[in-house]
Design a protein around this motif. Structure first.
Motif, PDB file in Angstrom:
ATOM      1  N   ASP A 111       0.836  -1.202   0.000  1.00  0.00           N
ATOM      2  CA  ASP A 111       0.000   0.000   0.000  1.00  0.00           C
ATOM      3  C   ASP A 111       0.872   1.255   0.000  1.00  0.00           C
ATOM      4  O   ASP A 111       0.583   2.215  -0.714  1.00  0.00           O
ATOM      5  N   LEU A 112       1.913   1.257   0.842  1.00  0.00           N
ATOM      6  CA  LEU A 112       2.800   2.420   0.882  1.00  0.00           C
ATOM      7  C   LEU A 112       3.411   2.674  -0.486  1.00  0.00           C
ATOM      8  O   LEU A 112       3.433   3.811  -0.969  1.00  0.00           O
ATOM      9  N   LEU A 113       3.892   1.630  -1.135  1.00  0.00           N
ATOM     10  CA  LEU A 113       4.555   1.793  -2.428  1.00  0.00           C
ATOM     11  C   LEU A 113       3.593   2.304  -3.499  1.00  0.00           C
ATOM     12  O   LEU A 113       4.021   2.938  -4.471  1.00  0.00           O
ATOM     13  N   LYS A 119      -6.135   8.474  -3.962  1.00  0.00           N
ATOM     14  CA  LYS A 119      -6.670   9.826  -3.835  1.00  0.00           C
ATOM     15  C   LYS A 119      -6.051  10.476  -2.595  1.00  0.00           C
ATOM     16  O   LYS A 119      -6.183   9.969  -1.481  1.00  0.00           O
ATOM     17  N   ASN A 120      -5.361  11.593  -2.802  1.00  0.00           N
ATOM     18  CA  ASN A 120      -4.689  12.306  -1.709  1.00  0.00           C
ATOM     19  C   ASN A 120      -3.826  11.364  -0.874  1.00  0.00           C
ATOM     20  O   ASN A 120      -3.707  11.518   0.350  1.00  0.00           O
ATOM     21  N   GLY A 121      -3.192  10.384  -1.548  1.00  0.00           N
ATOM     22  CA  GLY A 121      -2.408   9.393  -0.827  1.00  0.00           C
ATOM     23  C   GLY A 121      -1.280   9.999  -0.010  1.00  0.00           C
ATOM     24  O   GLY A 121      -1.048   9.604   1.136  1.00  0.00           O
ATOM     25  N   THR A 142      13.363  -0.994   2.043  1.00  0.00           N
ATOM     26  CA  THR A 142      12.354  -0.554   1.069  1.00  0.00           C
ATOM     27  C   THR A 142      11.593   0.652   1.603  1.00  0.00           C
ATOM     28  O   THR A 142      11.311   1.605   0.862  1.00  0.00           O
ATOM     29  N   PHE A 143      11.263   0.602   2.878  1.00  0.00           N
ATOM     30  CA  PHE A 143      10.553   1.698   3.543  1.00  0.00           C
ATOM     31  C   PHE A 143      11.350   3.000   3.430  1.00  0.00           C
ATOM     32  O   PHE A 143      10.822   4.040   3.011  1.00  0.00           O
ATOM     33  N   CYS A 144      12.629   2.951   3.788  1.00  0.00           N
ATOM     34  CA  CYS A 144      13.455   4.163   3.772  1.00  0.00           C
ATOM     35  C   CYS A 144      13.698   4.654   2.348  1.00  0.00           C
ATOM     36  O   CYS A 144      13.734   5.869   2.104  1.00  0.00           O
ATOM     37  N   ASN A 150       9.912  10.015  -1.726  1.00  0.00           N
ATOM     38  CA  ASN A 150       8.567  10.582  -1.623  1.00  0.00           C
ATOM     39  C   ASN A 150       8.281  11.308  -0.313  1.00  0.00           C
ATOM     40  O   ASN A 150       7.216  11.903  -0.165  1.00  0.00           O
ATOM     41  N   GLY A 151       9.233  11.254   0.620  1.00  0.00           N
ATOM     42  CA  GLY A 151       9.034  11.916   1.900  1.00  0.00           C
ATOM     43  C   GLY A 151       8.675  13.387   1.784  1.00  0.00           C
ATOM     44  O   GLY A 151       7.760  13.852   2.482  1.00  0.00           O
ATOM     45  N   PRO A 152       9.371  14.158   0.931  1.00  0.00           N
ATOM     46  CA  PRO A 152       9.024  15.578   0.820  1.00  0.00           C
ATOM     47  C   PRO A 152       7.567  15.814   0.418  1.00  0.00           C
ATOM     48  O   PRO A 152       6.913  16.728   0.933  1.00  0.00           O
ATOM     49  N   ALA A 153       7.034  14.980  -0.484  1.00  0.00           N
ATOM     50  CA  ALA A 153       5.643  15.135  -0.907  1.00  0.00           C
ATOM     51  C   ALA A 153       4.681  14.824   0.235  1.00  0.00           C
ATOM     52  O   ALA A 153       3.566  15.344   0.282  1.00  0.00           O
ATOM     53  N   MET A 154       5.114  13.966   1.163  1.00  0.00           N
ATOM     54  CA  MET A 154       4.275  13.590   2.298  1.00  0.00           C
ATOM     55  C   MET A 154       4.485  14.507   3.498  1.00  0.00           C
ATOM     56  O   MET A 154       3.755  14.405   4.482  1.00  0.00           O
ATOM     57  N   GLY A 155       5.501  15.368   3.419  1.00  0.00           N
ATOM     58  CA  GLY A 155       5.847  16.185   4.572  1.00  0.00           C
ATOM     59  C   GLY A 155       6.540  15.366   5.645  1.00  0.00           C
ATOM     60  O   GLY A 155       6.524  15.733   6.829  1.00  0.00           O
TER      61      GLY A 155
END
Length: 227
Positions: A111-113, A119-121, A142-144, A150-155
């Motif tokens: 799911d994370l990947l 929508k607004n993932g 894989t998580f890191c 994608n961390g910046p997009a997620m804040g």
């Protein structure tokens, strides 16, 4: 005093199986969650509806799966919501209905990947804490790697612990390693179509309910279905 956190475990649960329950238990124990609510999706946005058991039956199966588990329950929130069951809408509805409570959305590594396709993932971490449990061959590395990209997009901001990242508005993103049970709902459906036993893949209480709804299973599962 630390605010209690309620785990929210969403999914199609077609059907719910012991892998779902075991993962939820391990996340709850690792993060010391106050409880876990299974939230079956009424209209999964990434499924076309074929091969999907009726929502009421999937809800009932989830209730059977967690019966007797202290702190575990099933939330029928999606029953009265029109349209696709988007996670962002579900979390927003929970926050609006239960102000002052803190939630942690539990998801698998897969799911994370795929979060960029939701929508607004990338905004889920603004609505709740997030807990990602591992899957075979996809662990903390894989998580890191995902969060590096994608961390910046997620804040999301890293902490000294690679399994813990901070999110906006005081939320937290956790990685939780769990024991891998190689069970999938798609394999259960395949085995049912082949006439094989489902013992050991679903709880006995879930199996008993499945065996009393064979007409529904035939209508929902008796055709090829992608995972």
């Amino acid at each position: 005093m630390t605010q209690p956190v309620i785990g929210i475990f969403g999914g199609t649960f077609n059907p719910v199986h012991i892998g779902h329950v075991r993962a939820a238990i391990e996340v709850a124990e690792a993060l010391e969650l106050a409880g876990v609510e299974f939230v079956p999706a009424a209209c999964p946005p990434h499924k076309n509806g074929e091969g999907l058991l009726d929502f009421a039956l999937r809800l009932d199966l989830c209730r059977a799966a967690v019966a007797g588990l202290a702190g575990f329950s099933v939330n029928p929130l999606e029953a009265d919501r029109p349209g696709p069951s988007y996670t962002c809408d579900t979390l927003a509805a929970l926050a609006a209905a239960r102000p002052g409570e803190r939630f942690c959305f539990i998801m698998g590594m897969g799911d994370l990947l795929g979060l960029g396709c939701w929508k607004n993932g990338f905004g889920l971490g603004r609505l709740a804490d997030l807990a990602v449990h591992s899957r075979q061959g996809q662990g903390i590395e894989t998580f890191c790697a995902f969060l590096t990209d994608n961390g910046p997009a997620m804040g999301a901001t890293p902490t000294p612990d690679p399994a813990v990242w901070t999110l906006p508005d005081g939320h937290i993103l956790h990685f939780v390693a769990v024991a891998r049970l190689d069970i999938s709902a798609s394999d259960i459906r395949r085995r049912w179509r082949a006439g094989n036993r489902l013992n050991g893949l679903v709880s006995e209480s879930v199996l008993a309910k499945l065996l009393t709804h064979t007409d529904a299973l035939q209508a929902g599962w008796d055709r090829p279905l992608s995972a």
